[in-house]
Design an enzyme around this catalytic site. Structure first.
Site, PDB file in Angstrom:
ATOM      1  N   GLU A   1       0.818  -1.206   0.000  1.00  0.00           N
ATOM      2  CA  GLU A   1       0.000   0.000   0.000  1.00  0.00           C
ATOM      3  C   GLU A   1       0.854   1.259   0.000  1.00  0.00           C
ATOM      4  O   GLU A   1       0.531   2.246  -0.670  1.00  0.00           O
ATOM      5  CB  GLU A   1      -0.931  -0.002   1.223  1.00  0.00           C
ATOM      6  CG  GLU A   1      -1.975  -1.114   1.231  1.00  0.00           C
ATOM      7  CD  GLU A   1      -3.109  -0.877   0.252  1.00  0.00           C
ATOM      8  OE1 GLU A   1      -3.093   0.176  -0.429  1.00  0.00           O
ATOM      9  OE2 GLU A   1      -3.998  -1.738   0.152  1.00  0.00           O
TER      10      GLU A   1
ATOM     11  N   GLU B   1     -12.423   0.724  -9.692  1.00  0.00           N
ATOM     12  CA  GLU B   1     -12.020  -0.196 -10.767  1.00  0.00           C
ATOM     13  C   GLU B   1     -13.024  -0.250 -11.911  1.00  0.00           C
ATOM     14  O   GLU B   1     -12.636  -0.322 -13.088  1.00  0.00           O
ATOM     15  CB  GLU B   1     -11.793  -1.599 -10.199  1.00  0.00           C
ATOM     16  CG  GLU B   1     -10.496  -1.776  -9.419  1.00  0.00           C
ATOM     17  CD  GLU B   1     -10.570  -1.215  -8.011  1.00  0.00           C
ATOM     18  OE1 GLU B   1      -9.518  -1.078  -7.365  1.00  0.00           O
ATOM     19  OE2 GLU B   1     -11.699  -0.913  -7.554  1.00  0.00           O
TER      20      GLU B   1
END
Length: 898
Positions: A95, A354
């Site tokens: 991350e 997405e």
């Protein structure tokens, strides 16, 4: 213009209410700083504290994409001034790389581009790149493994192996975690001329490639970072693997290295062969790729149609995207996971971008205005359902529209960027977007890096690649004008058959199994509604190929055989039902566990020495908050099942009611006895021979309604323990018990009351007892104490904290019951010369199962026929032998339990 306004709303609220915190909490209008808010587990691994993750908010290239050059310049100055990378905090390598390092590099890319144009950023001297290099060095200790795969977490100040690092003990990482580094690390090397970053990222990718399953060419979800063994052997394109595939193709685009393209094409061929089941993308086992690993899909796979566009394989991209869009139209957002028949599996939606990303790529590839309408739907849903006064809130449940106090940095970094680009014309942009490639977090890296500071050989000659059909490589980076020659209806012709795929597979409110029974539209049978005593439910299970087995301990076990289902559709319903049941059982065990309770017989001749392990209830008086417990005489109710109005209320009033399990809900029994005046209730299992010795303890569940009206305590006893009380009633009639959270010592029970001397005088020396062993028949302390040590009472010591974790009522999951060991513990004070614990509060030894039961009477001799509990005699040698044996057994149990 609407996208611009939405971005301003989200970003201005972050700056006003959260900066310099990591994230905005839009419901409470404050910042989320790691360590100051309740931990959310792995979700917080991305938060680096002191605006480390906020870097992504500030440096998001949305500023430049949206022509907000002035705001971008101000943000860069804030990052240089405020961001602190030298924090003693453990962060996710993955991350931190994609969000923070990617944000710094993307910001640097735009900054130098603006500086070259001569209008803005003239003061900029590579400050963001210096910070990126500093952060890169802080991530490098994570790569100190023999395999080259990085540890999943690293301490920004102390690294991995340092004593103060608080990390470095992990053995596993996800494939995406180790395989989504090459773009940022290679860009950092190319920008700075320091090759070590690209070398480390390449080594990790090389190792994953070498460990792929050779026969299927698939990779698993989780891998051991030291041995390279696959820990989770399922494979898909969603969570845990997704961006590994993305970075293989994009590494080829950015770096021009053919080896990355060859690897991607090899994997892609396997994906289309095994995982792709148009329009679905289902996980499979890497060793048995023809076998599906699960019956649901997660929302992260929504990126895959966009990647297929980059690959040039447009048809399956259109198919999967359309299927996802139909799910969104049904639920307003894409659920975090949904089943193959498009029912909600995980209901959350953290505003993931997405699907918007794939919509943008498909519009660019097809030019079909249909995708502009899709984008418009996304914008309208965000404004209608997610917009709040302080930003945009994630959806806690797409079915109910409830919110979660969360707005992740990827929402700002990606969602608005892709939506703006979807609607923007070329003249709206002040730079050519085609000169850049998007990272997985939508940060822009310039394509000219492919020819800059090349220190790595382009071709990895040590790796052998699987030979593929040459036509597979012809699909790479095609010209859309060739794909769609004068045919604007191309994409529509592919979408049309999928228009109703969701409604066809998931009729609203209709269960296929129930439909086949001819009962018409009904809500689907859900695991939480299932009743093992309901004939209609059992018939539905039969149609779904699910068998129900009644276990001796009172639980039911569910087993599904798909071949026994009435149809393939019913078999799918059966799989969904089983998955729900397993998750329901697991959730009840995790969220509703309560420690065992105690039923202590305090009347003559027991005087508190017999303690029975009891299961708690999720309703009624919480005995852990009422330390004194509830004390009273017991009475058997009529009807014994307690499922209707009590017919002998005079016998039950002010007493603790005994009733049998079965035929109605536990809460219904409690209401009936409470109405009759009972001060408590004990439910006795109706399964003959069940015992807490062999069955996991469970707690009695409510009936799905509000149970606040139930105020009396309710406990559950297995059949064997319950019979001890019933036998005592037959023997002595008046039996008094104490219901409590744990066994009480006798001094507490009998405080202020007269009790026999032999209960107090328990410290007689063994020598004296041996000398008088011949006088046992007339020695009252011995004759009175011996029975309690021989009764098979299944008692549990008050010291057994943590034992007996509860499982759900009717727990159908035979694989994960909460195991509970119980023992019979005499509450008499131990002899000071006897081995084992000698303090009153210490656990005491368990009674042996071989001791004779009180109801067992020998009718052949006059002495035996007169024997009962308060006059039973046992030789002293036998007592001592039993104690020694029991102490050894208890010490072993104590070791296991505590």
């Amino acid at each position: 213009n609407q996208v611009l306004e939405m971005f301003d709303h989200a970003y201005s609220n972050y700056m006003e209410h959260a900066y310099p915190a990591d994230e905005l909490m839009p419901l409470t209008c404050r910042g989320r700083v790691r360590g100051q808010e309740p931990s959310r587990g792995d979700v917080d691994d991305a938060l680096g504290k002191l605006v480390c993750t906020g870097t992504e908010h500030l440096l998001t290239v949305v500023f430049q994409v949206l022509n907000k050059t002035k705001e971008f310049e101000e943000a860069v100055k804030k990052v240089i001034k405020d961001v602190n990378l030298d924090n003693d905090i453990v962060v996710s390598v993955f991350e931190t790389n994609i969000r923070v390092l990617g944000g710094l590099l993307g910001g640097h890319s735009v900054a130098i581009m603006l500086k070259e144009k001569g209008e803005h950023m003239q003061w900029y001297n590579g400050e963001l790149l210096h910070m990126a290099k500093e952060l890169g060095y802080k991530l490098l200790p994570a790569f100190n493994t023999t395999s080259g795969l990085p540890y999943p977490r690293v301490n920004l100040k102390f690294g991995v192996r340092h004593p103060e690092a608080r990390t470095g003990t992990e053995t596993d990482t996800c494939t995406a975690c180790a395989g989504t580094l090459i773009l940022e690390f290679a860009a950092l090397s190319r920008f700075t001329g320091t090759s070590i970053f690209e070398e480390y990222a390449r080594k990790a990718l090389d190792f994953i490639w070498e460990k792929r399953q050779r026969s299927s060419n698939l990779v698993g979800v989780t891998i051991n970072i030291h041995t390279g063994d696959w820990v989770r052997k399922d494979s898909g394109v969603g969570a845990g693997i997704d961006s590994y595939y993305e970075y293989l193709l994009k590494a080829y685009v950015l770096l021009g290295d053919d080896s990355f393209l060859e690897r991607f094409n090899t994997h892609y061929d396997a994906i289309m062969r095994y995982i792709s089941q148009p329009p679905l993308l289902l996980d499979v086992h890497i060793h048995k790729p023809m076998l599906n690993a699960r019956t649901w899909m997660d929302s992260l796979l929504a990126f895959f149609p966009g990647l297929q566009v980059l690959k040039g394989d447009i048809r399956p991209a259109i198919e999967t995207h359309e299927m996802l869009y139909q799910v969104i139209k049904k639920h307003n957002f894409l659920p975090e996971a949904f089943t193959t028949d498009f029912r909600v599996h995980w209901a959350q939606h953290p505003l993931r971008p997405e699907f918007a990303e794939s919509t943008y790529f498909l519009y660019k590839a097809t030019g079909d205005p249909y995708y502009l309408e899709v984008g418009k739907t996304l914008i309208e849903n965000l404004n209608k359902y997610a917009r709040v006064p302080c930003g945009f809130a994630a959806m806690k449940d797409v079915r109910t529209g409830s919110h979660e106090d969360r707005m992740d940095s990827f929402f700002l970094a990606e969602m608005f960027k892709y939506l703006y680009l979807l609607f923007a014309d070329k003249e709206d942009m002040i730079f050519d977007i085609e000169d850049y490639i998007f990272t997985t977090e939508a940060h822009l890296l310039p394509l000219w890096l492919s020819t800059t500071n090349q220190t790595i050989s382009k071709k990895n000659t040590s790796t052998e690649y699987t030979e593929l059909d040459d036509s597979n490589f012809d699909w790479t980076c095609p010209n859309t004008q060739i794909l769609f020659p004068n045919d604007p209806m191309f994409a529509q012709s592919i979408r049309e058959p999928l228009k109703n795929v969701v409604d066809k597979s998931c009729p609203r409110g209709i269960s296929r199994a129930e439909e086949s029974l001819g009962s018409g539209p009904k809500p689907p049978l859900r695991a939480r509604d299932f009743m093992a005593s309901n004939p209609e439910h059992l018939e539905i299970l039969k149609k779904m190929g699910v068998s129900l087995i009644h276990l001796k301990d009172g639980r039911v076990q569910l087993v599904q055989h798909a071949v026994q289902a009435a149809s393939s559709l019913d078999a799918e319903d059966g799989l969904r039902f089983m998955q729900e049941m397993i998750e329901l059982s697991s959730q009840q065990q995790k969220e509703q566990q309560l420690p065992p309770r105690a039923v202590q017989i305090v009347s003559h001749p027991f005087f508190g020495r017999v303690v029975l392990t009891a299961g708690p209830a999720q309703f009624g008086m919480d005995l852990s908050k009422h330390k004194a417990g509830t004390r009273g005489f017991v009475a058997t109710i009529k009807p014994y099942n307690g499922c209707s109005e009590i017919t002998n209320p005079e016998a039950v009033k002010e007493k603790i009611a005994l009733m049998q399990r079965g035929q109605c809900m536990f809460a219904e029994k409690a209401r009936n006895i409470q109405k009759a005046g009972a001060i408590g209730g004990i439910v006795i299992d109706d399964n003959e021979g069940s015992s807490s010795d062999t069955a996991p303890l469970f707690q009695m569940a409510g009936d799905g309604k509000n149970t606040d009206d139930i105020t009396i305590p309710m406990l559950f006893l297995f059949n064997k323990e319950g019979n001890i009380i019933l036998d005592a009633i037959r023997e002595y009639e008046a039996v008094e018990v104490l219901l409590s959270d744990k066994a009480k010592d006798r001094a507490t029970i009998f405080k202020g009351k007269m009790i026999p001397n032999y209960i107090i005088d328990s410290n007689l020396e063994i020598e004296n007892m041996d000398q008088k062993s011949s006088e046992n028949d007339s020695h009252k302390p011995t004759s009175e104490e011996a029975p309690s040590e021989s009764q098979d009472a299944q008692a549990v010591s008050e010291e057994l904290e943590g034992g007996g974790e509860s499982s759900a009522v009717g727990d159908p999951d035979p694989l994960s019951p909460a195991s509970t060991d119980s023992a019979s513990v005499p509450m008499a004070d131990p002899d000071p010369h006897a081995p084992g614990p000698t303090e009153a509060s210490a656990p005491e030894p368990a009674c042996t199962a071989g001791d004779s039961q009180p109801q067992e009477q020998n009718t052949h001799t006059e002495a035996s026929s007169k024997a009962h509990w308060d006059s039973k005699v046992q030789p002293m040698e036998s007592i001592l032998a039993d104690w020694n044996e029991d102490i050894e057994a208890f010490e072993m149990m104590e070791k296991d339990e505590l």
